[in-house]
Design a protein around this motif. Structure first.
Motif, PDB file in Angstrom:
ATOM      1  N   PRO A  30       0.633  -1.167   0.102  1.00  0.00           N
ATOM      2  CA  PRO A  30       0.200   0.043   0.025  1.00  0.00           C
ATOM      3  C   PRO A  30       1.049   1.399   0.009  1.00  0.00           C
ATOM      4  N   VAL A  31       2.093   1.317   0.561  1.00  0.00           N
ATOM      5  CA  VAL A  31       2.939   2.318   0.476  1.00  0.00           C
ATOM      6  C   VAL A  31       3.627   2.637  -0.966  1.00  0.00           C
ATOM      7  N   ALA A  32       3.780   1.544  -1.501  1.00  0.00           N
ATOM      8  CA  ALA A  32       4.169   1.620  -2.679  1.00  0.00           C
ATOM      9  C   ALA A  32       3.399   2.287  -3.848  1.00  0.00           C
ATOM     10  N   ARG A  33       2.094   1.836  -3.565  1.00  0.00           N
ATOM     11  CA  ARG A  33       1.064   2.414  -4.463  1.00  0.00           C
ATOM     12  C   ARG A  33       0.766   3.874  -4.204  1.00  0.00           C
ATOM     13  N   ALA A  34       0.801   4.319  -2.777  1.00  0.00           N
ATOM     14  CA  ALA A  34       0.714   5.733  -2.497  1.00  0.00           C
ATOM     15  C   ALA A  34       1.753   6.256  -2.980  1.00  0.00           C
ATOM     16  N   LEU A  35       3.036   5.895  -3.023  1.00  0.00           N
ATOM     17  CA  LEU A  35       4.206   6.856  -3.516  1.00  0.00           C
ATOM     18  C   LEU A  35       4.133   6.854  -4.977  1.00  0.00           C
ATOM     19  N   ALA A  36       3.531   5.956  -5.717  1.00  0.00           N
ATOM     20  CA  ALA A  36       3.462   5.786  -7.120  1.00  0.00           C
ATOM     21  C   ALA A  36       2.471   6.979  -7.530  1.00  0.00           C
ATOM     22  N   GLY A 130       5.780  -1.383  11.612  1.00  0.00           N
ATOM     23  CA  GLY A 130       6.378  -0.483  10.443  1.00  0.00           C
ATOM     24  C   GLY A 130       5.060   0.649   9.996  1.00  0.00           C
ATOM     25  N   ILE A 131       4.035   0.533  10.492  1.00  0.00           N
ATOM     26  CA  ILE A 131       2.776   1.158  10.055  1.00  0.00           C
ATOM     27  C   ILE A 131       3.100   2.624  10.066  1.00  0.00           C
ATOM     28  N   THR A 132       2.833   3.147   8.778  1.00  0.00           N
ATOM     29  CA  THR A 132       3.168   4.614   8.491  1.00  0.00           C
ATOM     30  C   THR A 132       1.692   5.239   8.001  1.00  0.00           C
ATOM     31  N   PRO A 133       1.861   6.661   8.015  1.00  0.00           N
ATOM     32  CA  PRO A 133       0.843   7.430   7.479  1.00  0.00           C
ATOM     33  C   PRO A 133       0.560   7.440   6.150  1.00  0.00           C
ATOM     34  N   LEU A 134       1.466   6.962   5.343  1.00  0.00           N
ATOM     35  CA  LEU A 134       1.348   6.932   3.995  1.00  0.00           C
ATOM     36  C   LEU A 134       0.812   5.592   3.108  1.00  0.00           C
ATOM     37  N   GLY A 135      -0.456   5.868   2.595  1.00  0.00           N
ATOM     38  CA  GLY A 135      -0.987   4.431   1.969  1.00  0.00           C
ATOM     39  C   GLY A 135      -1.948   3.798   2.964  1.00  0.00           C
ATOM     40  N   LEU A 136      -2.604   4.433   3.771  1.00  0.00           N
ATOM     41  CA  LEU A 136      -3.591   4.013   4.827  1.00  0.00           C
ATOM     42  C   LEU A 136      -5.062   3.861   3.926  1.00  0.00           C
ATOM     43  N   VAL A 160       6.884  -1.663   6.459  1.00  0.00           N
ATOM     44  CA  VAL A 160       7.599  -3.165   6.693  1.00  0.00           C
ATOM     45  C   VAL A 160       8.639  -2.817   7.596  1.00  0.00           C
ATOM     46  N   ARG A 161       9.016  -3.724   8.506  1.00  0.00           N
ATOM     47  CA  ARG A 161      10.089  -3.627   9.540  1.00  0.00           C
ATOM     48  C   ARG A 161      11.457  -3.223   9.061  1.00  0.00           C
ATOM     49  N   ARG A 162      11.837  -3.920   7.636  1.00  0.00           N
ATOM     50  CA  ARG A 162      13.334  -3.944   7.504  1.00  0.00           C
ATOM     51  C   ARG A 162      13.696  -2.768   6.647  1.00  0.00           C
ATOM     52  N   SER A 163      12.846  -1.567   6.688  1.00  0.00           N
ATOM     53  CA  SER A 163      13.226  -0.120   6.183  1.00  0.00           C
ATOM     54  C   SER A 163      12.449   0.658   6.949  1.00  0.00           C
ATOM     55  N   LYS A 164      12.750   1.993   6.603  1.00  0.00           N
ATOM     56  CA  LYS A 164      12.136   3.282   7.175  1.00  0.00           C
ATOM     57  C   LYS A 164      11.978   4.352   6.037  1.00  0.00           C
ATOM     58  N   LEU A 165      11.119   5.082   6.111  1.00  0.00           N
ATOM     59  CA  LEU A 165      11.049   6.126   5.242  1.00  0.00           C
ATOM     60  C   LEU A 165      11.829   7.341   5.892  1.00  0.00           C
ATOM     61  N   LEU A 166      12.477   8.105   4.977  1.00  0.00           N
ATOM     62  CA  LEU A 166      12.971   9.319   5.508  1.00  0.00           C
ATOM     63  C   LEU A 166      12.252  10.559   4.708  1.00  0.00           C
ATOM     64  N   VAL A 167      11.756  11.620   5.627  1.00  0.00           N
ATOM     65  CA  VAL A 167      11.091  12.911   5.013  1.00  0.00           C
ATOM     66  C   VAL A 167      11.406  13.862   5.751  1.00  0.00           C
TER      67      VAL A 167
END
Length: 186
Positions: A30-36, A130-136, A160-167
């Motif tokens: 869902p995060v990948a879709r939101a980023l796209a 890993g829940i993030t505000p992008l792609g909810l 996901v737990r294996r990465s983080k987003l930086l903003v």
């Protein structure tokens, strides 16, 4: 885009930052879709981390990230008249979301509580920790702690737990559906 037009992505000295929109394999679907589909995605970086260090305190210590640069996302729900209201609250990592007073009032519910983790994971399509505000999911409000906006770098989940987003902190206010809330974290 020419070299001069490129956005400078946020980075951490001990981790390799990559353009998040170009690395969907490092984020939840869902995060990948939101980023796209989000214009702000050009300013979002992703870093791979040890999944055992995904929790904020462990990640901050291992990668020398100040707690003020961490953004924790918690999911809260309440209901009124049979209508459930859900919000993802992004607060600075050195604070806790003011669920019992401020979030409860913003949701206009009698009682607000954390959404059970198994349900938050199932409905968001993201991993615990890993829940993030992008792609909810549509219908979930996104409440952003005003204290994060002035941070030059904010580390948030990637789904996901294996990465983080930086903003940048200011970019959090531009997230789809974001509502900046003064004093959200206490």
């Amino acid at each position: 885009m020419t070299h001069d037009d490129r956005v400078t992505l946020p980075s951490l000295p001990r981790l390799d930052s990559l353009p998040a929109a170009e690395h969907p394999e490092l984020v939840a679907p869902p995060v990948a879709r939101a980023l796209a589909s989000w214009p702000g995605a050009a300013e979002v970086a992703v870093v791979e981390i040890d999944p055992d260090l995904a929790d904020t305190a462990a990640m901050s210590e291992a990668y020398d990230v100040p707690m003020t640069a961490g953004g924790n996302c918690v999911v809260v729900a309440g209901s009124r008249g049979g209508d459930e209201r859900v919000a993802a609250c992004v607060v600075r990592a050195d604070t806790r979301a003011d669920v019992n007073t401020l979030v409860r009032k913003l949701l206009d519910v009698r009682k607000a509580s954390f959404l059970p983790m198994d349900r938050a994971v199932a409905e968001s399509g993201m991993e615990h920790g890993g829940i993030t505000p992008l792609g909810l999911p549509d219908g979930w409000r996104v409440l952003v702690h005003d204290a994060l906006l002035d941070e030059p770098l904010v580390v948030i989940g990637s789904g996901v737990r294996r990465s983080k987003l930086l903003v940048t902190g200011r970019l959090l206010a531009d997230l789809p559906g974001a509502e900046v809330v003064e004093g959200l974290g206490r």
